[in-house]
Write an enzyme that holds these catalytic residues in place. Sequence first.
Site, PDB file in Angstrom:
ATOM      1  N   GLU A 212       0.828  -1.216   0.000  1.00 41.12           N
ATOM      2  CA  GLU A 212       0.000   0.000   0.000  1.00 41.12           C
ATOM      3  C   GLU A 212       0.864   1.270   0.000  1.00 41.12           C
ATOM      4  O   GLU A 212       2.069   1.212   0.277  1.00 41.12           O
ATOM      5  CB  GLU A 212      -0.941   0.015   1.207  1.00 41.12           C
ATOM      6  CG  GLU A 212      -0.222   0.051   2.543  1.00 41.12           C
ATOM      7  CD  GLU A 212      -1.063   0.659   3.663  1.00 41.12           C
ATOM      8  OE1 GLU A 212      -1.552   1.792   3.489  1.00 41.12           O
ATOM      9  OE2 GLU A 212      -1.191  -0.001   4.710  1.00 41.12           O
TER      10      GLU A 212
ATOM     11  N   LYS B 225      -3.134  -1.853  15.998  1.00 41.85           N
ATOM     12  CA  LYS B 225      -2.566  -1.095  17.111  1.00 41.85           C
ATOM     13  C   LYS B 225      -3.568  -0.928  18.208  1.00 41.85           C
ATOM     14  O   LYS B 225      -4.768  -0.858  17.949  1.00 41.85           O
ATOM     15  CB  LYS B 225      -2.243   0.306  16.623  1.00 41.85           C
ATOM     16  CG  LYS B 225      -0.945   0.389  16.028  1.00 41.85           C
ATOM     17  CD  LYS B 225      -0.660   1.855  15.776  1.00 41.85           C
ATOM     18  CE  LYS B 225       0.145   1.860  14.556  1.00 41.85           C
ATOM     19  NZ  LYS B 225      -0.651   1.334  13.464  1.00 41.85           N
TER      20      LYS B 225
HETATM   21  N1  PSU Z   1      -2.110   1.523  10.521  1.00 39.67           N
HETATM   22  C1  PSU Z   1      -0.769   1.722  10.547  1.00 39.67           C
HETATM   23  N2  PSU Z   1      -0.181   2.440   9.561  1.00 39.67           N
HETATM   24  C2  PSU Z   1      -0.907   2.986   8.554  1.00 39.67           C
HETATM   25  C3  PSU Z   1      -2.319   2.759   8.532  1.00 39.67           C
HETATM   26  C4  PSU Z   1      -2.877   2.028   9.521  1.00 39.67           C
HETATM   27  O1  PSU Z   1      -0.103   1.232  11.432  1.00 39.67           O
HETATM   28  O2  PSU Z   1      -0.324   3.661   7.699  1.00 39.67           O
HETATM   29  C5  PSU Z   1      -3.115   3.284   7.386  1.00 39.67           C
HETATM   30  C6  PSU Z   1      -3.464   2.135   6.416  1.00 39.67           C
HETATM   31  O3  PSU Z   1      -3.399   2.637   5.099  1.00 39.67           O
HETATM   32  C7  PSU Z   1      -4.902   1.808   6.777  1.00 39.67           C
HETATM   33  C8  PSU Z   1      -5.425   3.186   7.118  1.00 39.67           C
HETATM   34  O4  PSU Z   1      -5.620   1.219   5.731  1.00 39.67           O
HETATM   35  O5  PSU Z   1      -4.355   3.787   7.847  1.00 39.67           O
HETATM   36  C9  PSU Z   1      -6.680   3.152   7.931  1.00 39.67           C
HETATM   37  O6  PSU Z   1      -7.174   4.447   8.029  1.00 39.67           O
HETATM   38  P1  PSU Z   1      -8.658   4.688   8.570  1.00 39.67           P
HETATM   39  O7  PSU Z   1      -8.618   4.267   9.996  1.00 39.67           O
HETATM   40  O8  PSU Z   1      -8.888   6.164   8.381  1.00 39.67           O
HETATM   41  O9  PSU Z   1      -9.561   3.841   7.723  1.00 39.67           O
END
Ligand code: PSU
Length: 307
Positions: A30, A166
């Site tokens: 990603e 996390k």
């Molecule tokens: N968790 C991490 N690093 C990240 C992300 C999540 O440890 O970079 C990023 C990923 O791209 C994940 C996104 O899909 O955050 C989720 O964001 P949201 O909670 O806004 O859907």
Amino acid sequence: MTNTDLTDFLVVSHEVKSALEASQPVVALESTIISHGMPYPQNVETALLVEDQVRANGAVPATIAILNGKLYAGLSKEQIESIGKTGLDAVKVSRRDIPFVLNNKNTIGSTTVAATMIIAALAGIRIFATGGIGGVHRGAEKTMDISADLSELGKTSVTVVCAGAKSILDIGLTREYLETQGVPVIGYQTDVWPAFYTRRTEFAVDYRLESPEDIAAVLHKKYAVGLEGGVVICVPVPQAYAMDEKEIEAVISKALKEMDARGITGKQTTPFLLEKIAEITGGNSLKTNIQLVLNNAAIASQVAKCL
Ligand code: PSU
Ligand code: MN
């Protein structure tokens, strides 16, 4: 949509296309982790190291993004560099955002887990490695903040290799949500969900498997009987790089308090917390983050090779 429509929008790199045509293993990666997950220049260095790691494990990397009105599977070094440099000014693209970013020829769109899964599936890639998936946020019973990653996993047939979620998230609720979506959570050599920076939580995975071969065999069964949708593989961060549980929990509480005080919500939440945690730990969390992504890329490549 006809195939001609899709080829107007989807650019699969030469290397990725050749690998897919020859049925060689390909691993999707990603780009939100590059733009919004780490600071420059470590983000670009890590993205390139992760690609090397996939190659060293016998697969072809396909980093995914939306650039200048096209969906890309497989990026050049220059493209990765430009996403890394753009950083938080890149548009963080989840499912809902894709048509708008496609409709704007001047945008750098970095793809979350959800959007990366969609583009990977369009390109014919079934395995995807990242750091952590989005999930149900703490307090979601009030805010309704549930990442679109989870509903995407419910419908798009891509396997996501991650280091768990996390503890900025509510892992118990994330687990329940995935169950409702019919998404199996496999623990790779673990009985419990890892929590990204640390190896253990109190939450059991659905199934523990010991090897890439075992995982590939289960994936084969799932799709052979027509069960569409994603799979989550949780790989604990290597012991040598795991953080102290008490220490990281205190850091996360502090970061969450500051987020509430500043009124940060929605798609800014995850990037804000990642940056704050890196700041409070003096960069230690970033080191752990880099190592766990590299480890996940290796396991994902090994699974892709077995498929
Ligand atoms: N968790 C991490 N690093 C990240 C992300 C999540 O440890 O970079 C990023 C990923 O791209 C994940 C996104 O899909 O955050 C989720 O964001 P949201 O909670 O806004 O859907
Ligand atoms: Mn959200």
